[in-house]
Write a protein that holds these residues in place. Structure first.
Motif, PDB file in Angstrom:
ATOM      1  N   GLY A 249     -46.821  18.402   2.978  1.00 18.94           N
ATOM      2  CA  GLY A 249     -46.074  18.397   1.726  1.00 18.94           C
ATOM      3  C   GLY A 249     -45.556  17.034   1.306  1.00 18.94           C
ATOM      4  O   GLY A 249     -45.008  16.897   0.220  1.00 18.94           O
ATOM      5  N   SER A 250     -45.729  15.996   2.131  1.00 14.69           N
ATOM      6  CA  SER A 250     -45.242  14.659   1.785  1.00 14.69           C
ATOM      7  C   SER A 250     -46.282  13.934   0.940  1.00 14.69           C
ATOM      8  O   SER A 250     -47.396  13.660   1.416  1.00 14.69           O
ATOM      9  N   ILE A 251     -45.938  13.623  -0.302  1.00 12.78           N
ATOM     10  CA  ILE A 251     -46.881  12.982  -1.215  1.00 12.78           C
ATOM     11  C   ILE A 251     -47.203  11.564  -0.762  1.00 12.78           C
ATOM     12  O   ILE A 251     -48.371  11.216  -0.542  1.00 12.78           O
ATOM     13  N   MET A 252     -46.183  10.743  -0.605  1.00  9.49           N
ATOM     14  CA  MET A 252     -46.412   9.365  -0.180  1.00  9.49           C
ATOM     15  C   MET A 252     -46.976   9.311   1.234  1.00  9.49           C
ATOM     16  O   MET A 252     -47.794   8.436   1.564  1.00  9.49           O
ATOM     17  N   GLY A 253     -46.562  10.244   2.095  1.00  9.30           N
ATOM     18  CA  GLY A 253     -47.096  10.292   3.445  1.00  9.30           C
ATOM     19  C   GLY A 253     -48.597  10.495   3.448  1.00  9.30           C
ATOM     20  O   GLY A 253     -49.330   9.875   4.232  1.00  9.30           O
TER      21      GLY A 253
ATOM     22  N   PHE B 179     -43.983  11.195   7.875  1.00  7.03           N
ATOM     23  CA  PHE B 179     -43.125  11.182   6.694  1.00  7.03           C
ATOM     24  C   PHE B 179     -42.558  12.562   6.373  1.00  7.03           C
ATOM     25  O   PHE B 179     -41.913  12.741   5.342  1.00  7.03           O
ATOM     26  N   GLY B 180     -42.811  13.535   7.256  1.00  7.32           N
ATOM     27  CA  GLY B 180     -42.305  14.875   7.025  1.00  7.32           C
ATOM     28  C   GLY B 180     -40.820  14.991   7.357  1.00  7.32           C
ATOM     29  O   GLY B 180     -40.255  14.165   8.066  1.00  7.32           O
TER      30      GLY B 180
ATOM     31  N   LEU C  88     -57.817  13.304  -1.335  1.00  7.23           N
ATOM     32  CA  LEU C  88     -57.964  14.704  -0.948  1.00  7.23           C
ATOM     33  C   LEU C  88     -56.694  15.226  -0.272  1.00  7.23           C
ATOM     34  O   LEU C  88     -56.252  16.349  -0.537  1.00  7.23           O
ATOM     35  N   SER C  89     -56.115  14.417   0.600  1.00  7.99           N
ATOM     36  CA  SER C  89     -54.887  14.865   1.265  1.00  7.99           C
ATOM     37  C   SER C  89     -53.729  14.936   0.270  1.00  7.99           C
ATOM     38  O   SER C  89     -52.828  15.766   0.417  1.00  7.99           O
ATOM     39  N   LEU C  90     -53.763  14.093  -0.755  1.00  7.39           N
ATOM     40  CA  LEU C  90     -52.738  14.161  -1.802  1.00  7.39           C
ATOM     41  C   LEU C  90     -52.804  15.512  -2.512  1.00  7.39           C
ATOM     42  O   LEU C  90     -51.772  16.159  -2.746  1.00  7.39           O
ATOM     43  N   GLY C  91     -54.023  15.951  -2.866  1.00  9.73           N
ATOM     44  CA  GLY C  91     -54.164  17.251  -3.511  1.00  9.73           C
ATOM     45  C   GLY C  91     -53.665  18.380  -2.627  1.00  9.73           C
ATOM     46  O   GLY C  91     -52.980  19.291  -3.089  1.00  9.73           O
ATOM     47  N   LEU C  92     -53.979  18.297  -1.332  1.00 13.19           N
ATOM     48  CA  LEU C  92     -53.491  19.306  -0.393  1.00 13.19           C
ATOM     49  C   LEU C  92     -51.975  19.275  -0.298  1.00 13.19           C
ATOM     50  O   LEU C  92     -51.323  20.325  -0.245  1.00 13.19           O
ATOM     51  N   ALA C  93     -51.416  18.070  -0.258  1.00 13.31           N
ATOM     52  CA  ALA C  93     -49.959  17.939  -0.140  1.00 13.31           C
ATOM     53  C   ALA C  93     -49.256  18.469  -1.375  1.00 13.31           C
ATOM     54  O   ALA C  93     -48.202  19.109  -1.287  1.00 13.31           O
ATOM     55  N   VAL C  94     -49.817  18.218  -2.561  1.00 10.69           N
ATOM     56  CA  VAL C  94     -49.228  18.723  -3.801  1.00 10.69           C
ATOM     57  C   VAL C  94     -49.212  20.245  -3.794  1.00 10.69           C
ATOM     58  O   VAL C  94     -48.196  20.890  -4.101  1.00 10.69           O
ATOM     59  N   ILE C  95     -50.346  20.837  -3.421  1.00 10.39           N
ATOM     60  CA  ILE C  95     -50.452  22.302  -3.431  1.00 10.39           C
ATOM     61  C   ILE C  95     -49.554  22.924  -2.370  1.00 10.39           C
ATOM     62  O   ILE C  95     -48.850  23.906  -2.636  1.00 10.39           O
ATOM     63  N   PHE C  96     -49.537  22.341  -1.167  1.00  7.07           N
ATOM     64  CA  PHE C  96     -48.686  22.923  -0.128  1.00  7.07           C
ATOM     65  C   PHE C  96     -47.209  22.647  -0.402  1.00  7.07           C
ATOM     66  O   PHE C  96     -46.365  23.537  -0.251  1.00  7.07           O
ATOM     67  N   GLY C  97     -46.902  21.419  -0.798  1.00  3.57           N
ATOM     68  CA  GLY C  97     -45.502  21.055  -1.003  1.00  3.57           C
ATOM     69  C   GLY C  97     -44.848  21.807  -2.146  1.00  3.57           C
ATOM     70  O   GLY C  97     -43.671  22.149  -2.080  1.00  3.57           O
ATOM     71  N   LEU C  98     -45.599  22.095  -3.203  1.00  5.94           N
ATOM     72  CA  LEU C  98     -45.024  22.732  -4.382  1.00  5.94           C
ATOM     73  C   LEU C  98     -45.330  24.224  -4.480  1.00  5.94           C
ATOM     74  O   LEU C  98     -44.583  24.971  -5.104  1.00  5.94           O
TER      75      LEU C  98
END
Length: 303
Positions: free
Chosen positions: A252-256, A299-300, A37-47
């Motif tokens: 926005g950090s994917i691996m983070g 990781f930011g 779930l946090s990965l999806g949030l990070a993808v949307i916010f980061g990109l």
């Protein structure tokens, strides 16, 4: 048998080894959901630079679609593992093209308020059709039962949840960070005019990115449907913790997001062993400590 008895008798800090390993498994399962779930949030916010508060509602939507597909249309779990993320992804694309697209140049608060409104709308719709009582689907036959590891009994479905979540998370990280498509995505958010000059359809790429991000939430919802109660509020109970995971890992950090989600799930599980009363707040305690030491997250990138 003597080895099994010995392992059952082992203790760590006064806690039986079997109880410790059970909580480790529970932490890994919860951490897998946090990571996805946090990965999806990070993808949307980061990109896309959008704080997607509706992520929890879309997770709930994926779980309910799995329930509807299995109980109403007679589809199996494996089919819904593909269909539900696809349907939610299409729903996300419609939302992005009709509403979110007009907010990209505005303050983050507008996107947050819009997605919060979408959350309330989705929860209200599903509550009107299904009420507030929990629903569930059966574990697929292929994954029923458990495996005796000697020191604990490992339910096969929970092992599948961990493996599937990690697999999806790592593939997503690789595509975004290590492929040409990922470089186009990152460049398109920083300098869309330049990327469009190379013939790349940036608006379409942004739309598909949002659709993929919410599809990850739906995938997690389908994974959760056989092991938790599917209710209209299941996403609201989880999204606050997931936001904390994203903040700790770095917005926005994917691996983070992946590593922090798994790590905090394990920490939460072990906290239940040694201090059960603190298991509900330990994630937020960690968030406060991290923000005091490193405001950008573990990781930011510091600005």
């Amino acid at each position: 048998m003597p080895v099994l008895l010995y392992c059952d008798a082992m203790e760590i800090f006064g806690v039986p080894l079997q109880a410790m390993m059970s909580q480790l498994l529970l932490g890994l399962v919860n951490g897998s959901f946090y990571a996805m779930l946090s990965l999806g949030l990070a993808v949307i916010f980061g990109l896309l630079n959008v704080i997607n508060f509706s992520h929890g509602a879309l997770y709930m939507m994926g779980a309910f679609l799995a329930y509807i597909g299995v109980t109403t249309f007679g589809l199996n779990y494996w089919a819904m593992l593909l269909i539900a993320p696809l349907v939610v992804g299409i729903f996300g694309i419609i939302v992005e093209k009709t509403m979110l697209r007009w907010l990209y140049k505005l303050d983050h608060l507008y996107g947050l308020l819009l997605t919060f409104g979408i959350t309330l709308l989705l929860e209200g719709v599903f509550r009107s059709f299904f009420g507030v009582s929990g629903q569930s689907i059966d574990v697929p036959e292929l994954l029923t039962g458990a495996t005796d590891l000697g020191f604990m009994v490992l339910p096969n479905y929970r092992a599948w949840v961990v493996v599937a979540s990690l697999g999806v998370c790592l593939v997503t990280w690789y595509v975004i960070e290590k492929t040409k498509l990922g470089s186009y995505l990152r460049a398109g958010t920083e300098n869309p005019k330049l990327v469009e000059a190379f013939g790349v359809n940036v608006p379409l790429m942004v739309t598909l990115t949002y659709g993929f991000g919410v599809a990850l939430a739906a995938f997690a919802g389908v994974l959760a449907a056989p092991i938790i109660n599917v209710t209209p509020l299941m996403g609201s109970n989880l999204i606050i913790v997931v936001f904390a995971v994203v903040v700790i890992g770095g917005m926005g950090s994917i691996m983070g997001s992946i590593l922090t989600g798994l790590g905090l799930g394990i920490i939460e599980g072990f906290t239940r062993v040694f201090y059960p009363e603190g298991s509900e707040v330990v994630v937020f305690v960690v968030m406060v400590i991290v923000l005091m030491i490193r405001p950008a997250g573990l990781f930011g990138k510091e600005k």
